[in-house]
Scaffold this active site. Sequence first.
Site: not given
Length: 333
Positions: A219, A57, A54
């Site tokens: 997250h 980051h 995802g």
Amino acid sequence: MKKLINDPKNVVQESVAGFASAHADIVTVSSDPLFIVRADAPVQGVVGIVSGGGSGHEPLHGGFVGYGMLGAAVPGPVFTSPTPDPIVAATKAVDGGAGVLHIVKNYTGDVLNFETAADLAAADGIEVRTVVTDDDVAVQDSLYTAGRRGVGGTVLVEKIAGAAAERGDSLDEVAAIAERVNANVRTMGVALTPCVVPHAGEPSFTLGDDEIEIGIGIHGEPGRERIPLEPADAIVERLLEPILSDLPFSSGDSVLLFVNGMGGTPLVELYIMYRHAVEVLASRGITVVRNLVGNYITALEMQGASISVLKLDDETTELWDAPVQTAALRWGR
């Protein structure tokens, strides 16, 4: 919510386009399916390394694409795994005939989608190995994982495995080195504030003005405990204790110390943490021989930090020192 974005639905595509424009000497970008690849890929006779996950980051993973590190990175939506199709396309793009290594953080969606992609690539005749990173000592299971999370140690795995590939190691040898680094690194993080996912428009969790979360994930997953804010030195000790007891590290070890910002923490604070971490390690007879300080695996604008400690040997030290040229790490070239 204040963010420098246009449409929340286009954040990843527009960010990757800007990244490609800024670093055109190092990478090229495929927009459909979306992935980032070394400008000189595929490098014939060299193991290609693909990672991803995802977005949110940054600079992980696209910032580590280039000479001496990753062959390609596959960005998914913010905090959401990429689907198998772009992973397969990236795998094909870096295949120079020596096989491809997938480095995957231990989050359920990433693991499943990279596994599917590896099977599809193998059906097309590409030899693929997979190494799953799981260096977080905070919790065994979280909202996103079965087992330990892959966090800051992933950066160190990618750098050292990338150097092994660049020097001409075989696929099995590169995978073995990646596994060795993962087995010898431990990480623990802390959050001072939550982050705001663009399409959600609200904080991913809540913390009081005087609270911090020890053992947070990248997250916003919950950690081990929520406590009142403490001085930096006390927080460093809280993070290092489970790290050092887990491997365990012992007197005489030489280590790489990685103090990582979660996106919203200034360097002045990270260096305060680094300073005391060195002191704590020295008090236990552990010598810091290499280091990395800065924002390298983040959680959007979260304020907080993580500490990673990697036990080094002569070979992994040499591979850490090997030349690298990416957007986020570059030395020796």
